[in-house]
Design a protein around this motif. Sequence first.
Motif, PDB file in Angstrom:
ATOM      1  N   MET A  80      -0.072  33.077 -29.356  1.00  0.00           N
ATOM      2  CA  MET A  80       1.329  33.856 -29.486  1.00  0.00           C
ATOM      3  C   MET A  80       2.146  33.606 -28.571  1.00  0.00           C
ATOM      4  O   MET A  80       2.237  32.949 -27.502  1.00  0.00           O
ATOM      5  CB  MET A  80       0.443  35.448 -28.845  1.00  0.00           C
ATOM      6  CG  MET A  80       1.455  36.494 -28.836  1.00  0.00           C
ATOM      7  SD  MET A  80       1.556  37.233 -30.449  1.00  0.00           S
ATOM      8  CE  MET A  80       0.166  38.249 -30.575  1.00  0.00           C
ATOM      9  N   VAL A  81       3.339  33.759 -29.436  1.00  0.00           N
ATOM     10  CA  VAL A  81       4.499  33.422 -28.631  1.00  0.00           C
ATOM     11  C   VAL A  81       5.535  34.756 -28.408  1.00  0.00           C
ATOM     12  O   VAL A  81       5.863  35.539 -29.213  1.00  0.00           O
ATOM     13  CB  VAL A  81       5.563  32.440 -29.599  1.00  0.00           C
ATOM     14  CG1 VAL A  81       6.692  32.143 -28.820  1.00  0.00           C
ATOM     15  CG2 VAL A  81       4.760  31.240 -29.961  1.00  0.00           C
ATOM     16  N   GLY A  95      -7.617  40.892 -26.181  1.00  0.00           N
ATOM     17  CA  GLY A  95      -8.627  41.566 -26.934  1.00  0.00           C
ATOM     18  C   GLY A  95      -8.933  41.334 -28.228  1.00  0.00           C
ATOM     19  O   GLY A  95      -9.947  41.582 -29.061  1.00  0.00           O
ATOM     20  N   GLN A  96      -7.667  41.015 -29.039  1.00  0.00           N
ATOM     21  CA  GLN A  96      -7.750  40.600 -30.415  1.00  0.00           C
ATOM     22  C   GLN A  96      -7.961  39.147 -30.667  1.00  0.00           C
ATOM     23  O   GLN A  96      -7.664  38.637 -31.805  1.00  0.00           O
ATOM     24  CB  GLN A  96      -6.472  41.115 -30.922  1.00  0.00           C
ATOM     25  CG  GLN A  96      -6.145  42.651 -31.042  1.00  0.00           C
ATOM     26  CD  GLN A  96      -5.029  43.244 -32.012  1.00  0.00           C
ATOM     27  OE1 GLN A  96      -4.970  42.580 -33.078  1.00  0.00           O
ATOM     28  NE2 GLN A  96      -4.197  44.039 -31.508  1.00  0.00           N
ATOM     29  N   LYS A  97      -8.289  38.577 -29.692  1.00  0.00           N
ATOM     30  CA  LYS A  97      -8.755  37.098 -29.785  1.00  0.00           C
ATOM     31  C   LYS A  97      -7.611  36.021 -30.042  1.00  0.00           C
ATOM     32  O   LYS A  97      -7.716  35.349 -30.854  1.00  0.00           O
ATOM     33  CB  LYS A  97      -9.982  36.952 -30.697  1.00  0.00           C
ATOM     34  CG  LYS A  97     -10.923  37.895 -30.400  1.00  0.00           C
ATOM     35  CD  LYS A  97     -12.287  37.362 -31.206  1.00  0.00           C
ATOM     36  CE  LYS A  97     -13.392  38.418 -31.030  1.00  0.00           C
ATOM     37  NZ  LYS A  97     -14.559  38.404 -31.530  1.00  0.00           N
ATOM     38  N   ILE A  98      -6.500  36.123 -29.323  1.00  0.00           N
ATOM     39  CA  ILE A  98      -5.559  35.046 -29.301  1.00  0.00           C
ATOM     40  C   ILE A  98      -6.173  33.909 -28.540  1.00  0.00           C
ATOM     41  O   ILE A  98      -7.214  34.112 -27.798  1.00  0.00           O
ATOM     42  CB  ILE A  98      -4.325  35.451 -28.991  1.00  0.00           C
ATOM     43  CG1 ILE A  98      -4.208  35.626 -27.132  1.00  0.00           C
ATOM     44  CG2 ILE A  98      -3.572  36.441 -29.461  1.00  0.00           C
ATOM     45  CD1 ILE A  98      -3.118  35.795 -26.566  1.00  0.00           C
ATOM     46  N   ASP A  99      -5.939  32.518 -29.215  1.00  0.00           N
ATOM     47  CA  ASP A  99      -6.377  31.688 -28.401  1.00  0.00           C
ATOM     48  C   ASP A  99      -5.743  30.927 -27.328  1.00  0.00           C
ATOM     49  O   ASP A  99      -6.222  30.040 -26.331  1.00  0.00           O
ATOM     50  CB  ASP A  99      -6.750  30.328 -29.659  1.00  0.00           C
ATOM     51  CG  ASP A  99      -7.762  30.766 -30.426  1.00  0.00           C
ATOM     52  OD1 ASP A  99      -8.874  30.582 -30.423  1.00  0.00           O
ATOM     53  OD2 ASP A  99      -7.455  31.525 -31.387  1.00  0.00           O
ATOM     54  N   ASP A 100      -4.424  31.448 -27.203  1.00  0.00           N
ATOM     55  CA  ASP A 100      -3.410  31.004 -26.242  1.00  0.00           C
ATOM     56  C   ASP A 100      -2.115  31.431 -26.385  1.00  0.00           C
ATOM     57  O   ASP A 100      -1.897  32.357 -27.267  1.00  0.00           O
ATOM     58  CB  ASP A 100      -3.130  29.358 -26.639  1.00  0.00           C
ATOM     59  CG  ASP A 100      -2.983  28.535 -25.054  1.00  0.00           C
ATOM     60  OD1 ASP A 100      -2.490  29.159 -24.120  1.00  0.00           O
ATOM     61  OD2 ASP A 100      -3.261  27.314 -25.292  1.00  0.00           O
ATOM     62  N   LEU A 112       4.234  21.127 -28.379  1.00  0.00           N
ATOM     63  CA  LEU A 112       3.330  19.885 -28.780  1.00  0.00           C
ATOM     64  C   LEU A 112       1.944  19.975 -27.841  1.00  0.00           C
ATOM     65  O   LEU A 112       0.983  19.524 -28.486  1.00  0.00           O
ATOM     66  CB  LEU A 112       4.359  18.700 -28.464  1.00  0.00           C
ATOM     67  CG  LEU A 112       3.366  17.415 -28.758  1.00  0.00           C
ATOM     68  CD1 LEU A 112       2.957  17.129 -30.318  1.00  0.00           C
ATOM     69  CD2 LEU A 112       4.052  16.251 -28.301  1.00  0.00           C
ATOM     70  N   MET A 113       2.109  20.268 -26.616  1.00  0.00           N
ATOM     71  CA  MET A 113       0.992  20.337 -25.644  1.00  0.00           C
ATOM     72  C   MET A 113      -0.025  21.363 -26.071  1.00  0.00           C
ATOM     73  O   MET A 113      -1.206  20.941 -26.469  1.00  0.00           O
ATOM     74  CB  MET A 113       1.480  20.659 -24.348  1.00  0.00           C
ATOM     75  CG  MET A 113       0.216  20.376 -23.296  1.00  0.00           C
ATOM     76  SD  MET A 113       0.743  20.798 -21.656  1.00  0.00           S
ATOM     77  CE  MET A 113       1.943  19.575 -21.375  1.00  0.00           C
ATOM     78  N   VAL A 114       0.428  22.413 -26.620  1.00  0.00           N
ATOM     79  CA  VAL A 114      -0.463  23.596 -27.063  1.00  0.00           C
ATOM     80  C   VAL A 114      -1.164  23.171 -28.541  1.00  0.00           C
ATOM     81  O   VAL A 114      -2.223  23.667 -28.595  1.00  0.00           O
ATOM     82  CB  VAL A 114       0.242  24.902 -27.101  1.00  0.00           C
ATOM     83  CG1 VAL A 114       0.720  24.939 -28.214  1.00  0.00           C
ATOM     84  CG2 VAL A 114      -0.941  26.133 -26.894  1.00  0.00           C
ATOM     85  N   ALA A 115      -0.212  22.642 -29.184  1.00  0.00           N
ATOM     86  CA  ALA A 115      -0.666  22.246 -30.726  1.00  0.00           C
ATOM     87  C   ALA A 115      -1.959  21.084 -30.183  1.00  0.00           C
ATOM     88  O   ALA A 115      -2.892  20.988 -30.951  1.00  0.00           O
ATOM     89  CB  ALA A 115       0.194  21.741 -31.382  1.00  0.00           C
ATOM     90  N   LYS A 116      -1.758  20.154 -29.531  1.00  0.00           N
ATOM     91  CA  LYS A 116      -2.671  18.921 -29.352  1.00  0.00           C
ATOM     92  C   LYS A 116      -4.102  19.567 -28.571  1.00  0.00           C
ATOM     93  O   LYS A 116      -5.206  19.065 -28.873  1.00  0.00           O
ATOM     94  CB  LYS A 116      -2.203  18.116 -28.368  1.00  0.00           C
ATOM     95  CG  LYS A 116      -1.236  16.970 -29.056  1.00  0.00           C
ATOM     96  CD  LYS A 116      -0.756  15.966 -28.098  1.00  0.00           C
ATOM     97  CE  LYS A 116      -0.204  14.623 -28.978  1.00  0.00           C
ATOM     98  NZ  LYS A 116      -1.289  14.108 -29.413  1.00  0.00           N
TER      99      LYS A 116
END
Length: 515
Positions: A80-81, A95-100, A112-116
């Motif tokens: 989520m951005v 609660g809706q299960k974002i990963d980051d 890039l860091m979050v993608a890696k």
Amino acid sequence: MTKKKILWVDDEIDSLKPHILFLQQRGFEVLTASSGDDALVKVRKETLDLILLDEMMPGKDGLTTLEEIKEINPHLPVVMVTKSEEESLMEEAIGQKIDDYLTKPVNPSQVLMVAKRHLDTKKIISESQIKRYMTEINRFNQKLFGALEPQDWLEAGRILAAWDLEMDESPDEGLEQTHLGTRKEWNTEFTKYLDRHYLKWLHSDHRPVLSPDVLRKYMIPPLRAGQNVLLIVVDCMRLDQWMTIESLLAEFYNIQRESYFSLLPSATPFARNALFSGLFPDQIHQMYPDNYGGDDEGSLNRNEDRLLADFVAREKVKLTSNVRYEKVFDNTEGEVLAKRAADFYQSQLVAFVFNFLDIMAHGRSNNVILKEIAGSEAAFRSLMKSWFIHSPLFSILKSFADRKFTVIVTSDHGSVLCSRGTMAHGRRDTSTNLRYKYGDNLNVDTRHALLVKNPAEFRLPRFNLATTYIIAKEDYYFVYPNKYNEYIRQFQNSFQHGGISLEEMVVPIAVLTPR
């Protein structure tokens, strides 16, 4: 190599072209969507690896879009951005299960860091894992060319067990094959080392800790200091198996883990009797002539409570109450014992023996379903952990954590996964174990097994003038010439104990003090 595919969803996607170009230059394929509805179309159509999702969009907002994405593909990672780090908003997103999540304004390096982190973690971990593995293994391999000490072999057992657990978490087929080769090589060298040094250990006061020394070192000092002690012996528990469940107890106890060497044969009638009595098997046979009198190997441990009480008395420890001893063979008995745990809180020395692992290891050879469930060492560890989580043993350990007890958890020996059969020659009345045997005038290929013609040298009982022992090396197990194919079919890839291997002889011992 297929590029990882990212979908970036933002109503101002045109302003993010520099970020998108940056990701593309780093080897990612980037698709774009300017609305939640557009994003959902692409989620249904494309095979995606990651979504970057703007939280504030006109029409269908980020949280609503997230919910629908998870309905289409619940396992697709979503980052989520957001412009806001408001706690309630983040709680709803989590609660809706974002990963980051990322907070605007974002720069290309952050993206890039979050993608890696989400797409290349496995690759990065694998590369790091291989490098660390080779460094640690090569460091020990260098020791093989020098003068090794007993402590080095205990460390070898720890290294193998620690890597077993790490590969359970991050499996890599190539590294697992390398690890199997390392284990085989180290067991070969360990066998050679024992050929040269084991007899010296048995007849020296400066030996490493062996089965008869364990309780004298770990149990007697706290008893002398007036502490209450709970001794737990889990039959046939390997070091890697203990390490699998150790973290579950860290919430309740401070844990000091060490290891010691099981006696040979690394089997219950010899190693566990030695553990409880503080004596070598030949001394036990001399002091308790009836102890080794039965034909049934299970009956050879019928005097453990007496051996333990006599050992404490010989050490001149005056207890405030009698030794309390219980042996548990199945889950029903364990549940009854767990319900009675409070009955033992006032005793200074309590000893419980749990036979579940030994029964499971033996049962695996005769039960097709169990062999399928626990088909490998990793699967056996997983099954053992599952058992422990739901076991009366775990309940008992948690209940004693609220009491002022020093808890000692150990085993009498481990087990090894056997893969090679070797011929054993003996009479019909020879003992039946597949990793060791005793009887009259036994014979075996000494490349595959230790032949003990003089039991007294090895501190073992002699039942008559012709008594000999054979003890299998590495991953061999004994078969008879007239039943060769039958034994190979039934016992290949089975867990056995009693022989010479790091898995059987390097035994965990942990001292637990309540937090």
